[in-house]
Design a protein around this motif. Structure first.
Motif, PDB file in Angstrom:
ATOM      1  N   LYS A 104       0.926   4.154  -2.943  1.00  0.00           N
ATOM      2  CA  LYS A 104       0.699   5.579  -2.666  1.00  0.00           C
ATOM      3  C   LYS A 104       1.831   6.422  -3.243  1.00  0.00           C
ATOM      4  O   LYS A 104       1.589   7.499  -3.789  1.00  0.00           O
ATOM      5  N   SER A 141       0.827  -1.203   0.000  1.00  0.00           N
ATOM      6  CA  SER A 141       0.000   0.000   0.000  1.00  0.00           C
ATOM      7  C   SER A 141       0.867   1.260   0.000  1.00  0.00           C
ATOM      8  O   SER A 141       0.584   2.228  -0.711  1.00  0.00           O
ATOM      9  N   TYR A 142       1.924   1.248   0.782  1.00  0.00           N
ATOM     10  CA  TYR A 142       2.862   2.368   0.852  1.00  0.00           C
ATOM     11  C   TYR A 142       3.466   2.642  -0.524  1.00  0.00           C
ATOM     12  O   TYR A 142       3.518   3.782  -0.978  1.00  0.00           O
ATOM     13  N   THR A 195       0.192  10.101  -3.896  1.00  0.00           N
ATOM     14  CA  THR A 195      -0.538  10.489  -2.694  1.00  0.00           C
ATOM     15  C   THR A 195       0.353  10.418  -1.462  1.00  0.00           C
ATOM     16  O   THR A 195      -0.049  10.826  -0.387  1.00  0.00           O
ATOM     17  N   ARG A 196       1.534   9.905  -1.616  1.00  0.00           N
ATOM     18  CA  ARG A 196       2.573   9.948  -0.580  1.00  0.00           C
ATOM     19  C   ARG A 196       3.820  10.485  -1.266  1.00  0.00           C
ATOM     20  O   ARG A 196       4.177  10.047  -2.349  1.00  0.00           O
TER      21      ARG A 196
END
Length: 64
Positions: A23, A19-20, A28-29
């Motif tokens: 992103k 997920s990291y 989004t990160r």
């Protein structure tokens, strides 16, 4: 996936979650620790230029 490795496999090598990484890929990160970045770059056999977004200065030069 472009590098021929599944996101989960890459996450395992980097020491983070899939997920990291998703992103980061979507934007989004924006930041990651230097140690994770080095592991990501190594796992992908990539350069800074491959992984980092262009700076404003680089973008301006490419438009002229």
């Amino acid at each position: 996936m472009q590098a021929g490795i599944e996101v989960q496999q890459l996450a395992d090598k980097v020491g983070c979650t899939a997920s990291y990484l998703r992103k980061l890929e979507r934007g989004t990160r924006y930041r990651m620790s230097p140690s994770k970045y080095v592991r990501l770059r190594s796992a992908l056999e990539a350069t800074d230029g491959d992984l980092l977004a262009p700076t404003e200065d680089q973008t301006e030069r490419n438009q002229t």
